[in-house]
Scaffold this motif. Sequence first.
Motif, PDB file in Angstrom:
ATOM      1  N   ALA A 138      37.965  43.217  33.099  1.00  0.00           N
ATOM      2  CA  ALA A 138      36.894  43.312  34.104  1.00  0.00           C
ATOM      3  C   ALA A 138      35.526  43.536  33.478  1.00  0.00           C
ATOM      4  CB  ALA A 138      37.207  44.441  35.084  1.00  0.00           C
ATOM      5  N   ALA A 139      35.492  44.147  32.290  1.00  0.00           N
ATOM      6  CA  ALA A 139      34.212  44.511  31.675  1.00  0.00           C
ATOM      7  C   ALA A 139      33.675  43.463  30.705  1.00  0.00           C
ATOM      8  CB  ALA A 139      34.362  45.848  30.951  1.00  0.00           C
ATOM      9  N   LEU A 140      34.435  42.389  30.443  1.00  0.00           N
ATOM     10  CA  LEU A 140      33.961  41.389  29.482  1.00  0.00           C
ATOM     11  C   LEU A 140      32.627  40.800  29.935  1.00  0.00           C
ATOM     12  CD1 LEU A 140      37.255  39.445  28.632  1.00  0.00           C
ATOM     13  CD2 LEU A 140      35.954  40.950  27.117  1.00  0.00           C
ATOM     14  N   PRO A 141      31.642  40.764  29.052  1.00  0.00           N
ATOM     15  CA  PRO A 141      30.327  40.255  29.448  1.00  0.00           C
ATOM     16  C   PRO A 141      30.243  38.732  29.320  1.00  0.00           C
ATOM     17  CG  PRO A 141      30.229  41.091  27.199  1.00  0.00           C
ATOM     18  CD  PRO A 141      31.643  41.302  27.674  1.00  0.00           C
ATOM     19  N   PHE A 142      29.588  38.098  30.286  1.00  0.00           N
ATOM     20  CA  PHE A 142      29.354  36.654  30.247  1.00  0.00           C
ATOM     21  C   PHE A 142      27.922  36.381  30.710  1.00  0.00           C
ATOM     22  CE2 PHE A 142      33.946  37.038  31.049  1.00  0.00           C
ATOM     23  CZ  PHE A 142      34.445  36.249  30.022  1.00  0.00           C
ATOM     24  N   PRO A 143      27.296  35.348  30.182  1.00  0.00           N
ATOM     25  CA  PRO A 143      25.940  35.008  30.654  1.00  0.00           C
ATOM     26  C   PRO A 143      25.903  34.748  32.163  1.00  0.00           C
ATOM     27  CG  PRO A 143      26.456  33.812  28.637  1.00  0.00           C
ATOM     28  CD  PRO A 143      27.725  34.471  29.070  1.00  0.00           C
ATOM     29  N   LYS A 144      27.000  34.169  32.682  1.00  0.00           N
ATOM     30  CA  LYS A 144      27.109  33.926  34.118  1.00  0.00           C
ATOM     31  C   LYS A 144      28.523  34.278  34.562  1.00  0.00           C
ATOM     32  CE  LYS A 144      23.689  30.201  34.378  1.00  0.00           C
ATOM     33  NZ  LYS A 144      23.442  28.782  34.764  1.00  0.00           N
ATOM     34  N   ARG A 145      28.620  34.901  35.734  1.00  0.00           N
ATOM     35  CA  ARG A 145      29.925  35.291  36.270  1.00  0.00           C
ATOM     36  C   ARG A 145      30.115  34.644  37.640  1.00  0.00           C
ATOM     37  NH1 ARG A 145      31.640  39.876  33.347  1.00  0.00           N
ATOM     38  NH2 ARG A 145      33.083  40.505  34.971  1.00  0.00           N
ATOM     39  N   MET A 146      31.378  34.482  38.033  1.00  0.00           N
ATOM     40  CA  MET A 146      31.712  33.853  39.306  1.00  0.00           C
ATOM     41  C   MET A 146      32.618  34.756  40.127  1.00  0.00           C
ATOM     42  SD  MET A 146      32.590  29.941  38.140  1.00  0.00           S
ATOM     43  CE  MET A 146      33.051  29.519  39.827  1.00  0.00           C
ATOM     44  N   GLY A 149      37.017  32.864  46.414  1.00  0.00           N
ATOM     45  CA  GLY A 149      37.762  33.317  47.580  1.00  0.00           C
ATOM     46  C   GLY A 149      37.094  34.523  48.209  1.00  0.00           C
ATOM     47  N   GLU A 150      37.896  35.485  48.600  1.00  0.00           N
ATOM     48  CA  GLU A 150      37.370  36.718  49.186  1.00  0.00           C
ATOM     49  C   GLU A 150      37.339  37.851  48.171  1.00  0.00           C
ATOM     50  OE1 GLU A 150      39.718  37.573  52.593  1.00  0.00           O
ATOM     51  OE2 GLU A 150      39.100  35.772  53.696  1.00  0.00           O
ATOM     52  N   GLU A 151      37.533  37.513  46.901  1.00  0.00           N
ATOM     53  CA  GLU A 151      37.590  38.530  45.851  1.00  0.00           C
ATOM     54  C   GLU A 151      36.199  39.065  45.503  1.00  0.00           C
ATOM     55  OE1 GLU A 151      39.867  40.195  43.941  1.00  0.00           O
ATOM     56  OE2 GLU A 151      41.288  39.492  45.439  1.00  0.00           O
ATOM     57  N   PHE A 173      50.252  44.638  35.494  1.00  0.00           N
ATOM     58  CA  PHE A 173      49.046  45.238  36.076  1.00  0.00           C
ATOM     59  C   PHE A 173      48.360  44.159  36.902  1.00  0.00           C
ATOM     60  CE2 PHE A 173      48.113  43.780  31.776  1.00  0.00           C
ATOM     61  CZ  PHE A 173      47.054  42.909  31.985  1.00  0.00           C
ATOM     62  N   LYS A 174      47.344  44.540  37.640  1.00  0.00           N
ATOM     63  CA  LYS A 174      46.655  43.584  38.502  1.00  0.00           C
ATOM     64  C   LYS A 174      45.181  43.505  38.127  1.00  0.00           C
ATOM     65  CE  LYS A 174      46.089  42.250  43.357  1.00  0.00           C
ATOM     66  NZ  LYS A 174      46.342  42.607  44.772  1.00  0.00           N
ATOM     67  N   VAL A 175      44.675  42.275  38.057  1.00  0.00           N
ATOM     68  CA  VAL A 175      43.251  42.034  37.816  1.00  0.00           C
ATOM     69  C   VAL A 175      42.777  41.068  38.884  1.00  0.00           C
ATOM     70  CG1 VAL A 175      41.502  41.250  36.205  1.00  0.00           C
ATOM     71  CG2 VAL A 175      43.589  42.270  35.331  1.00  0.00           C
ATOM     72  N   GLY A 176      41.833  41.505  39.719  1.00  0.00           N
ATOM     73  CA  GLY A 176      41.451  40.662  40.844  1.00  0.00           C
ATOM     74  C   GLY A 176      42.660  40.445  41.722  1.00  0.00           C
TER      75      GLY A 176
END
Length: 709
Positions: A138-146, A149-151, A173-176
């Motif tokens: 969840a914490a990985l950095p990206f220049p753009k994030r998306m 759905g309803e997430e 485990f669960k991610v999104g």
Amino acid sequence: MSHFVLEIGTEEIPARFLQTTEKELAERFTALLKENRLGFEKIETRSTPRRAIVHIYDLEKVQPILEENIIGPAVNIAYDKDGNLSKAGQGFIRGQGAEEKDIVRTQTEKGEYISVNKKSGGKKAEEVLQEICPQIIAALPFPKRMRWGEETFAYARPLQWVLAMLDHLPIVFKVGDVVSSNQTYGHRVHGFGPFVIGHADDLEEVLYEKSRIVCDSVKRRQYIIDMANTLVAELKEGAKIIWKNDLLDEVQGLVEKPVPVICSFDESFLELPKEVILTTIEHHQKCFGIQGQDRKLLNKFLTVLNIDPEDIEVVRAGWERVVRARLEDARFYWKEDLKDSFEKWVPMLDSVIFLGPLGSMGDKSRRLEQLCGWLGEKVGLAGGDHLDNGVLLAQRAGRWCKADLMSKMVGEFDTLQGTMGSIYALKEGWEPPFAMALTEQYLPTGPNSLLPMSDLGACLSMADKADTLVGCFGLGNIPTGTADPYALRRAALGIARILLEFGYEIPLSELFEKAYSFYADDIKWKFSKGETLEKLLEFCQARLKHYFVGEGSETLVVDAVMNGRDTDGNLEADNVWATEKRLNTLKAFMRKEDFTENAQVLKRMTNILAKAEHSLSCAYDSSLLESDAEKELDKGIKAFSDVFDTNFANNNFMPVMDAMAKLRPLVDAFFESVMVMAEDKNVRQNRMNMLFAVMSRMNRMADFANLQI
């Protein structure tokens, strides 16, 4: 010891994100595993457009158990007069998750205190991994994030699956909206899956066997090179692919299953300049050019597919059709541009905005005309065939350097700016050095890129960068954090590298002040001229320091040299070329056996002079000298000053340091036999002036107080 593997499956992620993602995954797993006291042997990362993989080898299966004695309040505070726990005592055991029966009395140097013995650790590796994996993803950095759905969860591209396995055990485990499992997916066309992984060791082997996916970017890159070189060897003797490292890095990040293919284009397109053809196929189609033994382009190019097609000829024809269309456009622009000239394009620059309040590109080119002329005079630029006066030649280069922006070719292929100016100048009959300078204006493009090769190119490059720096700083467009939309850091470093390479002794302050003087008087600046130049010089000093440290010099040594100042308080680092010589001299002098003694003497003098009650002067009264040590030091200072003044002015710094080393025994003797801070204020001031005569000069070499001895 165990092997853990994490695979994050996504829709296709841009190639430019992959390397950073691998680095972040390695760093974040390393940090959190250490924080959780789980040892491991090594971490390796992989990536393709659709997956990021982390391998953790020899991971400990269980956290070590730590026993700690937690000290609480003193006994007389922890209990009331009736022997019951006070609020302080109750709060302590409650905070430790303990009970009254767990209390231990501990004797310390300060008295008797209550305490509890507490154990921590002992978690299994799978428990720790279940906690940290979702955090890291969840914490990985990206220049753009998306988001999809309803997430509310955001990532570079939508998550498709997550595989997590500790040896044979799935870590759940669960991610999104995705739950991790022991399943992976292969190539979209060749073996989509899903595939069940029995052990962490098996993941990459299964992906290769089922889909021919090469997960390791380094291996994938080399695979492309090896396969492509094999193919091109069949063309003709001496044929070679024109590999570009940046493009190769990008292409390997676009494919999971690389399939190199050689394609062709009509030979008639070879009438176009080589640079135009390569730009067409490299920048727009992500393909590689192929040249013969004579380094001339062949009518061939290499593309890398992400699929093994059923009919390779159909795919090849598709690529050739697209490239042909692009080359047809380029040929049209080329022929149209040849009908025009610089004389037509230069006036058209007035219609193109440079940067808001700073006017048009025409205004900039007129400023560059003047600044290049000034620089040409400073460096003693030689003339050419068309203009035998070096200053006039530099002025013409400054006025024309942006003209190719008005050409149709650069309008379509903007990466060719400068390059097309050089080509068109040759077509108009200008000599190669002049034409090459029009390309060199944009060099260097980075910290390790090529520099201009000619004095004219160096002048043009410095002028262009100085004009942009002054204009942006005057408007307040100063880089902050990672934001640098006008590439000002690169411009400042570029000027410094040119000054160092060519040995130009042009002070930065003089260059920027001259660049400022050519701007129109009616520009609405955010800062005054003084503020602008002060901020700009501080910025350039910081970039220069960063450059020297990056080249391997110790930070403290660089700081000392960069902070060298003359008697007026001006930084000697204003002269970039001389600053590097001072730095190299100091580094060489520091390797000598007596450096520590010399530096300590300089520090001692600096500390004494800091106590001065009145302003100091290099002039002192020899008639006030009393002891033999003072008189000998007087002779030594005069000899030292002569050596210093002669050599420092000529940027010959080692004799300066050697002269200081010869003076040091006389200074030591002076300190042993003389009280500098004498009661007689005239004698005291005179003795401090003697020391100042030395330090005012040595402070120009470096700020020795910055060195840790």
